[in-house]
Design a protein around this motif. Structure first.
Motif, PDB file in Angstrom:
ATOM      1  N   CYS A 174       0.712  -1.126   0.099  1.00  0.00           N
ATOM      2  CA  CYS A 174      -0.101   0.052   0.008  1.00  0.00           C
ATOM      3  C   CYS A 174       0.903   1.149   0.235  1.00  0.00           C
ATOM      4  CB  CYS A 174      -0.918   0.109   1.497  1.00  0.00           C
ATOM      5  SG  CYS A 174      -1.625   1.652   1.400  1.00  0.00           S
ATOM      6  N   CYS A 178      -0.645   1.408   5.078  1.00  0.00           N
ATOM      7  CA  CYS A 178      -1.696   1.222   5.903  1.00  0.00           C
ATOM      8  C   CYS A 178      -1.892  -0.129   6.503  1.00  0.00           C
ATOM      9  CB  CYS A 178      -3.054   1.589   5.189  1.00  0.00           C
ATOM     10  SG  CYS A 178      -3.982   0.260   4.509  1.00  0.00           S
ATOM     11  N   CYS A 210      -4.725  -0.619  -2.964  1.00  0.00           N
ATOM     12  CA  CYS A 210      -4.926  -1.375  -1.650  1.00  0.00           C
ATOM     13  C   CYS A 210      -6.108  -1.969  -1.725  1.00  0.00           C
ATOM     14  CB  CYS A 210      -4.330  -0.511  -0.644  1.00  0.00           C
ATOM     15  SG  CYS A 210      -4.518  -1.142   1.122  1.00  0.00           S
ATOM     16  N   CYS A 213      -7.576   0.117   1.952  1.00  0.00           N
ATOM     17  CA  CYS A 213      -7.934   1.399   2.219  1.00  0.00           C
ATOM     18  C   CYS A 213      -8.155   2.281   0.871  1.00  0.00           C
ATOM     19  CB  CYS A 213      -6.632   2.651   2.841  1.00  0.00           C
ATOM     20  SG  CYS A 213      -5.420   2.794   1.927  1.00  0.00           S
TER      21      CYS A 213
HETATM   22 ZN   LIG Z   1      -3.858   0.815   2.353  1.00  0.00          ZN
END
Ligand SMILES: [Zn+2]
Length: 326
Positions: A174, A178, A210, A213
Motif C-alpha cells: 500500500c 496502511c 490497496c 484503504c
Molecule cells: Zn492501504
C-alpha cells in the motif's frame, strides 16, 4: 531486533555523524596502509579464500548489477534508451531514477513509467556477473544478502538462500503503508505493460489499489519514504541473522560486491564489524571506484579495485584452472 538489523542500525548512527565524510566519497574508518597485492595475486587470493571457506556470505549491491549491464538507473546509457527510450525522448530523463521523481501530469502517465521500470527488471535476463558468481560458489555452502531490488538473485536461488533487505520489484505494498501486506506485482505489471503498448500511459482504471484503504499500490522498495518494514522485511533480516549465528565459529568468508559510498550501512560496515568480531571470518571486497580495507581487519581481508564483471570472470577462470590441475 535481529542480529543483522542491529549491526545496520549501529552503522546508521555512525553514518549520520560522519555524513560529510561519506558524501565526499571517503570513510571515517581508519584504513590499512599496507601496499595491496598486485591484481593477479588478489584474484588467486580470492579463489583460495573461496576454496578454503566452510561457508560464504555474498553482499551484492548496485555495482554488481551495473557491471552486468543493469546500468540504466542513474545514467542515460544505451540500455536506458533501449527500455525507456520513449520516455527519454518525451521528457529528457537521464536514467531510470530521474523519471521516478518527475511530477507527471496524470496518474496514468506516472504508472506508464513505473510499469516500464518494473517490467524491465522483472524480465531482464540473469546477467553475466551473476552467472560467474554462481560458478564460483558451486558446491559451497552460501547465503546471499542484497540491497538490489532488481530480483537478479531470486531468479537463480530459492528464497530461503536470499535476503533482500531493500525490497523486491516482484511485490506491491500500500502506498500509504496502511497494512502489513504485500501483493504480487508480476501479473498486474504485465497486464498494464500490454495495455500501454506503444504509448506512455496506463488506463487509470487499471492502476492497482490497496484492498484495505483504496490508496494506490506502490512497489515494495526502499527509497521513496514509504517502504513497508513489516513481516516481509523482518523475514529478510531473520534469514541473514540465522545464517550468521549458525556459522559464526566456522571459516566464514564475507564477499562484498559493489557497495556505493552513500549506503555503507547495509553491507560494508556490518561485514567489517563481523570480520572483526568473529574468530575465523575473512573479508573480500570488489569495487570499481575504491579499495577500502580497514586497518583493524587488514590481516583478514583483501580489497580489490576493479570492474566487478571482470574480477568475477577472472576468479572463475582461476578456480576452473585449479580444478583442472587437481
Ligand atoms: Zn492501504
Amino acid at each position: 531486533m535481529t542480529l543483522y538489523e542491529t549491526l545496520v542500525t549501529q552503522t546508521q548512527m555512525n553514518y549520520s555523524r560522519y555524513y560529510h565524510v561519506y558524501a565526499s566519497g571517503s570513510t571515517p574508518v581508519k584504513l590499512s596502509e599496507k601496499t595491496p597485492l598486485p591484481y593477479q595475486k588478489q584474484i588467486q587470493e580470492f579463489a583460495r579464500q573461496v576454496n578454503e571457506a566452510d561457508c560464504i556470505i555474498i553482499g551484492g549491491a548496485s555495482g554488481l548489477s551495473a557491471s552486468g549491464g543493469g546500468d540504466f538507473y542513474y545514467d542515460d546509457t544505451p540500455s536506458y534508451r533501449e527500455h525507456f527510450g520513449k520516455f527519454a525522448e518525451k521528457y529528457g530523463f537521464k536514467g531510470a531514477f530521474a523519471g521516478m521523481a518527475h511530477p507527471f501530469d496524470t496518474r496514468g502517465e506516472f504508472w506508464g513509467y513505473l510499469v516500464t521500470f518494473l517490467h524491465t527488471t522483472q524480465h531482464a535476463p540473469i546477467r553475466e556477473p551473476y552467472l560467474d558468481l554462481d560458478a564460483i560458489l558451486k558446491g559451497k555452502d552460501f547465503f546471499i544478502l542484497t540491497t538490489n531490488q532488481d530480483t537478479q538473485f531470486v531468479k537463480i536461488y530459492p528464497e530461503d538462500k536470499v535476503s533482500q533487505i531493500q525490497g523486491d520489484h516482484r511485490f506491491f505494498q500500500c502506498s500509504k503503508a496502511c497494512c502489513d501486506e504485500t501483493w504480487d506485482a508480476l501479473e498486474p505489471v504485465e497486464k498494464m505493460f500490454q495495455a500501454m503498448g506503444e504509448g506512455t500511459s496506463v488506463p487509470e482504471e487499471m492502476i492497482p489499489r490497496c484492498p484495505h484503504c483504496g490508496a494506490e499500490a506502490f512497489p515494495w522498495v526502499r527509497g521513496y519514504g514509504n517502504f513497508m518494514q513489516g513481516t516481509k522485511y523482518e523475514e529478510q533480516y531473520q534469514k541473514i541473522s540465522d545464517y550468521i549465528q549458525k556459522n559464526s565459529t566456522k571459516k566464514l568468508l564475507l564477499i562484498e560486491l559493489g557497495v556505493g559510498r552513500m549506503t555503507p550501512m547495509f553491507i560494508q560496515e556490518p561485514f567489517w564489524s563481523l570480520t572483526c568480531s568473529l574468530p575465523d571470518t575473512r573479508y573480500i571486497s570488489v569495487n570499481a571506484q575504491y579499495a577500502f580495507l580497514p586497518r583493524q581487519i587488514e590481516d583478514k581481508g583483501v580489497a580489490i579495485q576493479g570492474d566487478i564483471a571482470a574480477v568475477l570472470k577472472d576468479v572463475r577462470a582461476e578456480m576452473e584452472k585449479e580444478e583442472i590441475r587437481k
